[in-house]
Design an enzyme around this catalytic site. Structure first.
Site, mmCIF file in Angstrom:
data_model
loop_
_atom_site.group_PDB
_atom_site.id
_atom_site.type_symbol
_atom_site.label_atom_id
_atom_site.label_comp_id
_atom_site.label_asym_id
_atom_site.label_seq_id
_atom_site.Cartn_x
_atom_site.Cartn_y
_atom_site.Cartn_z
ATOM 1 N N ASP A 30 35.941 28.664 16.710
ATOM 2 C CA ASP A 30 35.807 27.246 16.391
ATOM 3 C C ASP A 30 34.563 26.672 17.073
ATOM 4 O O ASP A 30 34.255 26.996 18.222
ATOM 5 C CB ASP A 30 37.061 26.473 16.848
ATOM 6 C CG ASP A 30 37.159 25.110 16.185
ATOM 7 O OD1 ASP A 30 38.014 24.966 15.293
ATOM 8 O OD2 ASP A 30 36.375 24.204 16.547
ATOM 9 N N ASN A 87 47.235 22.537 10.171
ATOM 10 C CA ASN A 87 47.247 21.094 9.965
ATOM 11 C C ASN A 87 47.227 20.828 8.466
ATOM 12 O O ASN A 87 46.444 21.459 7.736
ATOM 13 C CB ASN A 87 46.026 20.432 10.622
ATOM 14 C CG ASN A 87 46.080 20.524 12.134
ATOM 15 O OD1 ASN A 87 47.157 20.522 12.717
ATOM 16 N ND2 ASN A 87 44.917 20.627 12.767
ATOM 17 N N GLY A 93 46.365 15.831 10.548
ATOM 18 C CA GLY A 93 45.102 15.967 11.265
ATOM 19 C C GLY A 93 44.131 16.941 10.628
ATOM 20 O O GLY A 93 43.213 17.427 11.285
ATOM 21 N N GLN A 94 44.308 17.206 9.326
ATOM 22 C CA GLN A 94 43.410 18.151 8.664
ATOM 23 C C GLN A 94 42.066 17.498 8.376
ATOM 24 O O GLN A 94 42.013 16.415 7.773
ATOM 25 C CB GLN A 94 44.047 18.654 7.352
ATOM 26 C CG GLN A 94 43.215 19.719 6.664
ATOM 27 C CD GLN A 94 43.921 20.334 5.452
ATOM 28 O OE1 GLN A 94 45.013 19.926 5.077
ATOM 29 N NE2 GLN A 94 43.281 21.330 4.856
ATOM 30 N N HIS A 100 43.217 26.873 7.005
ATOM 31 C CA HIS A 100 42.810 27.632 8.184
ATOM 32 C C HIS A 100 43.962 27.627 9.177
ATOM 33 O O HIS A 100 44.646 26.617 9.353
ATOM 34 C CB HIS A 100 41.545 27.048 8.813
ATOM 35 C CG HIS A 100 41.573 25.561 8.979
ATOM 36 N ND1 HIS A 100 41.310 24.679 7.942
ATOM 37 C CD2 HIS A 100 41.850 24.780 10.056
ATOM 38 C CE1 HIS A 100 41.423 23.449 8.376
ATOM 39 N NE2 HIS A 100 41.763 23.471 9.657
ATOM 40 N N LEU A 101 44.130 28.763 9.814
ATOM 41 C CA LEU A 101 45.152 28.917 10.842
ATOM 42 C C LEU A 101 44.441 28.869 12.185
ATOM 43 O O LEU A 101 43.602 29.729 12.478
ATOM 44 C CB LEU A 101 45.882 30.251 10.646
ATOM 45 C CG LEU A 101 46.994 30.610 11.630
ATOM 46 C CD1 LEU A 101 48.085 29.539 11.655
ATOM 47 C CD2 LEU A 101 47.592 31.964 11.267
HETATM 48 P P1 AMP Z 1 41.395 20.766 11.084
HETATM 49 O O1 AMP Z 1 41.276 19.470 11.829
HETATM 50 O O2 AMP Z 1 42.725 21.433 11.196
HETATM 51 O O3 AMP Z 1 40.916 20.643 9.651
HETATM 52 O O4 AMP Z 1 40.421 21.775 11.824
HETATM 53 C C1 AMP Z 1 39.096 21.993 11.434
HETATM 54 C C2 AMP Z 1 38.466 22.806 12.531
HETATM 55 O O5 AMP Z 1 37.273 23.369 12.032
HETATM 56 C C3 AMP Z 1 38.106 21.992 13.782
HETATM 57 O O6 AMP Z 1 38.731 22.571 14.910
HETATM 58 C C4 AMP Z 1 36.586 22.095 13.822
HETATM 59 O O7 AMP Z 1 36.086 22.147 15.136
HETATM 60 C C5 AMP Z 1 36.340 23.388 13.073
HETATM 61 N N1 AMP Z 1 35.017 23.502 12.464
HETATM 62 C C6 AMP Z 1 34.406 22.604 11.675
HETATM 63 N N2 AMP Z 1 33.190 23.062 11.288
HETATM 64 C C7 AMP Z 1 33.057 24.300 11.847
HETATM 65 C C8 AMP Z 1 32.033 25.278 11.838
HETATM 66 N N3 AMP Z 1 30.886 25.102 11.159
HETATM 67 N N4 AMP Z 1 32.216 26.423 12.526
HETATM 68 C C9 AMP Z 1 33.374 26.617 13.220
HETATM 69 N N5 AMP Z 1 34.379 25.734 13.262
HETATM 70 C C10 AMP Z 1 34.224 24.580 12.599
#
Ligand code: AMP
Ligand code: ZN
Length: 114
Positions: A30, A87, A93-94, A100-101
């Site tokens: 992440d 999420n 909180g998505q 994604h897990l």
């Molecule tokens: P969610 O809030 O469950 O949709 O989580 C999205 C996650 O994706 C967050 O933890 C972000 O930090 C992560 N994220 C967003 N863009 C990137 C990226 N380019 N590379 C790695 N992680 C990312």
């Protein structure tokens, strides 16, 4: 989908620190880690939310969990423990609408999660 950031990571168009990849799944670190270990396990196929999964995705979702377990072992957090999180949509909180897990570990998690 070309405008989906996780599709672009899966395709290799956007750089990411990948820790696992096969024909169906990719896992990467992440970019804003919320724990010492924070890894995203995603299908290469674009699926917006976990509400969009159907019975034919049984194997895929199971493989995502088993992949997260394997990565936890490789990263040395299997015995100390970890958290797996999906999420879903706004209240969940998505932020990225490609399923994604979250694999989180390396510190004590708190509950309730907030
Ligand atoms: P969610 O809030 O469950 O949709 O989580 C999205 C996650 O994706 C967050 O933890 C972000 O930090 C992560 N994220 C967003 N863009 C990137 C990226 N380019 N590379 C790695 N992680 C990312
Ligand atoms: Zn996507």
């Amino acid at each position: 989908m070309t405008d989906c950031i996780f599709c672009r990571i899966a395709a290799g168009d956007i750089p990411a620190v990948k820790v696992f990849e096969d024909d169906e799944i990719v896992a990467f670190r992440d970019i804003r880690p919320q724990a010492p270990q924070h890894i995203q396990v995603i299908p290469k196929r674009h699926v917006e939310t976990i509400q969009d999964l159907t019975l034919i995705d049984n194997a895929l979702i199971g493989k995502m969990v088993l992949t997260a377990n394997q990565i936890a072992r490789e990263q040395g957090i299997a015995n100390s423990g970890y958290r797996l999180v999906f999420n879903c949509r706004s209240d969940g909180g998505q932020e990225v609408y490609h399923i994604h897990l979250h694999l989180l570990g390396g510190r004590q998690m708190i509950w309730p999660p907030g």
